[in-house]
Design a protein around this motif. Structure first.
Motif, PDB file in Angstrom:
ATOM      1  N   VAL A  61       0.981  -1.304  -0.088  1.00  0.00           N
ATOM      2  CA  VAL A  61       0.082   0.175   0.051  1.00  0.00           C
ATOM      3  C   VAL A  61       0.843   1.252  -0.030  1.00  0.00           C
ATOM      4  O   VAL A  61       1.778   1.325   0.880  1.00  0.00           O
ATOM      5  N   SER A  64       2.232   4.983   0.632  1.00  0.00           N
ATOM      6  CA  SER A  64       2.208   5.453   2.149  1.00  0.00           C
ATOM      7  C   SER A  64       1.059   6.400   2.423  1.00  0.00           C
ATOM      8  O   SER A  64       0.681   6.323   3.645  1.00  0.00           O
ATOM      9  N   TYR A 100      -1.744   4.024   3.619  1.00  0.00           N
ATOM     10  CA  TYR A 100      -1.485   3.497   4.543  1.00  0.00           C
ATOM     11  C   TYR A 100      -1.520   4.403   5.778  1.00  0.00           C
ATOM     12  O   TYR A 100      -1.931   3.885   6.816  1.00  0.00           O
ATOM     13  N   PRO A 103      -1.005   4.067  11.141  1.00  0.00           N
ATOM     14  CA  PRO A 103      -2.179   3.080  11.753  1.00  0.00           C
ATOM     15  C   PRO A 103      -1.901   3.200  13.214  1.00  0.00           C
ATOM     16  O   PRO A 103      -0.834   3.327  13.737  1.00  0.00           O
ATOM     17  N   SER A 109      -5.495   5.869   9.414  1.00  0.00           N
ATOM     18  CA  SER A 109      -5.030   4.920   8.267  1.00  0.00           C
ATOM     19  C   SER A 109      -6.272   4.685   7.525  1.00  0.00           C
ATOM     20  O   SER A 109      -7.080   3.608   8.000  1.00  0.00           O
ATOM     21  N   ILE A 129      -6.243   2.493   4.976  1.00  0.00           N
ATOM     22  CA  ILE A 129      -6.594   1.075   4.479  1.00  0.00           C
ATOM     23  C   ILE A 129      -6.741   0.145   5.858  1.00  0.00           C
ATOM     24  O   ILE A 129      -7.663  -0.776   5.630  1.00  0.00           O
ATOM     25  N   THR A 130      -6.435   0.825   7.123  1.00  0.00           N
ATOM     26  CA  THR A 130      -6.684  -0.280   8.300  1.00  0.00           C
ATOM     27  C   THR A 130      -8.269   0.087   8.410  1.00  0.00           C
ATOM     28  O   THR A 130      -8.915  -1.100   9.015  1.00  0.00           O
ATOM     29  N   VAL A 171      -1.619  -6.194   5.254  1.00  0.00           N
ATOM     30  CA  VAL A 171      -0.647  -5.312   4.672  1.00  0.00           C
ATOM     31  C   VAL A 171       0.944  -5.746   4.983  1.00  0.00           C
ATOM     32  O   VAL A 171       1.129  -5.596   6.157  1.00  0.00           O
ATOM     33  N   ASP A 204       3.332  -4.607   3.238  1.00  0.00           N
ATOM     34  CA  ASP A 204       4.465  -3.669   2.765  1.00  0.00           C
ATOM     35  C   ASP A 204       3.876  -2.504   2.292  1.00  0.00           C
ATOM     36  O   ASP A 204       2.749  -2.333   1.782  1.00  0.00           O
ATOM     37  N   ASN A 205       4.581  -1.251   2.653  1.00  0.00           N
ATOM     38  CA  ASN A 205       3.926  -0.022   2.680  1.00  0.00           C
ATOM     39  C   ASN A 205       5.350   1.146   2.217  1.00  0.00           C
ATOM     40  O   ASN A 205       6.243   0.732   2.790  1.00  0.00           O
ATOM     41  N   THR A 251       4.762  10.026   3.712  1.00  0.00           N
ATOM     42  CA  THR A 251       4.894  10.240   5.173  1.00  0.00           C
ATOM     43  C   THR A 251       5.844  10.530   5.930  1.00  0.00           C
ATOM     44  O   THR A 251       6.096  11.159   6.950  1.00  0.00           O
TER      45      THR A 251
END
Length: 310
Positions: free
Chosen positions: A38, A40, A43, A46, A50, A52-53, A70, A72-73, A202
């Motif tokens: 995902v 940054s 993502y 979190p 977040s 995606i969370t 997840v 990798d980010n 990020t």
């Protein structure tokens, strides 16, 4: 003796059948999982900030037999390179911060991608899931970025500005476009000592929050809560690639290409249950239902974090 042997054999066969049935039942009940890489911005940080969370939690609540991880980010180009270099994280789905990177995988690395819905003809590989917005942020006392009382965005009076590296991150490309096209900075920005490049969006945000840089270009989603920004104690200005509405405060129209974000399925060793989950998750991410019917989870999440539907 013969009857005893037969009874033992029958018992062993029955026990074997029961064990196999139990194993099959266990395997059938075991949740299917898919792995995500995902960008940054999506993502976030979190668990509290977040996108995606939030979406994974909503998806798993609706689909108890599925889990999403997840693995990798980071910057979009970095994630692509990791996939090209062997996909050691075993990514099933890549959510990028642009449309160009998934298209590059599809055109130039077709052997690495997969369809997320094999029943469709022609097969489907990529999809759009969000529209991002660039923002200028400050966490430095006395810096006012507003157009009403402050500098109305970036000014050369600031000692430095943080941006994501344009070579790695689509939000960095957008920031570069603004700094060069709107504010007249001379390219390449890597030669400008006042422009600090970070590995992803990020990291640029963290530099501003830590006051390493007085201002920085970040994803608006990083400073958006329940559709409002900025967070307490900071000053921010949103940069929209299209004309803002009168109802949107502290907005500056500018000249970067829309940050449409796309996903692509990646080839991996998947079971039929995992393929079904992949299809279900992409369907979930592309259900942009909005009023007059209730918001879908993706629509609600996009609004919460100041994204737009693609």
């Amino acid at each position: 003796m013969i009857h005893t042997t037969r009874r033992r054999m029958a018992g062993a066969i029955t026990a074997s059948i029961i064990m196999c049935s139990s194993f099959a039942a266990f395997a059938w009940d075991e949740p299917a999982n898919i792995n995500l890489a995902v960008a940054s911005n999506f993502y976030g940080v979190p668990p509290s900030n977040s996108a995606i969370t939030d979406l994974i939690e909503a998806f798993e609540a609706l689909n108890p037999g599925y889990t999403v991880t997840v693995v990798d980010n980071g910057a979009t180009a970095t994630l692509e390179s990791t996939i090209i270099d062997g996909n050691t994280a075993k990514v099933d789905l890549f959510l990028a911060a642009d449309t160009a990177t998934p298209q590059d995988l599809l055109v130039n690395h077709f052997e690495l991608v997969a369809t997320y819905n094999s029943s469709r003809r022609p097969p489907l590989y990529t999809f759009n899931y969000a529209g991002g917005i660039l923002a200028l942020l400050s966490n430095t006392k006395g810096v006012d970025l507003s157009c009403a009382t402050g500098t109305c965005g970036y000014s050369s009076t600031y000692s430095s500005v943080a941006i994501a590296d344009p070579a790695l991150a689509p939000y960095g490309v957008a920031a570069q476009s603004v700094l060069i096209g709107t504010y007249g900075l001379t390219p390449p920005l890597s030669s400008n000592g006042a422009v600090h490049l970070y590995s992803n969006i990020t990291a640029a945000y963290n530099a501003v929050i830590a006051q390493t840089d007085p201002v920085g270009f970040v994803a608006l989603s990083a400073i958006c809560s329940d559709g409002k920004y900025p967070t307490s104690g900071t000053s921010a200005l949103a940069y929209l690639p299209v004309q803002a509405s009168p109802e949107t405060p502290s907005v500056l129209e500018t000249n970067y290409n829309p940050l449409t974000q796309a996903g692509i399925a990646i080839k991996n060793s998947r079971s039929s249950a995992q393929n079904a989950e992949l299809n279900a998750f992409v369907t979930f991410l592309t259900d942009f239902t909005s009023p007059p019917t209730p918001d879908s989870p993706i629509t609600a999440t996009l609004k919460k974090y100041c994204y737009s539907a693609p």
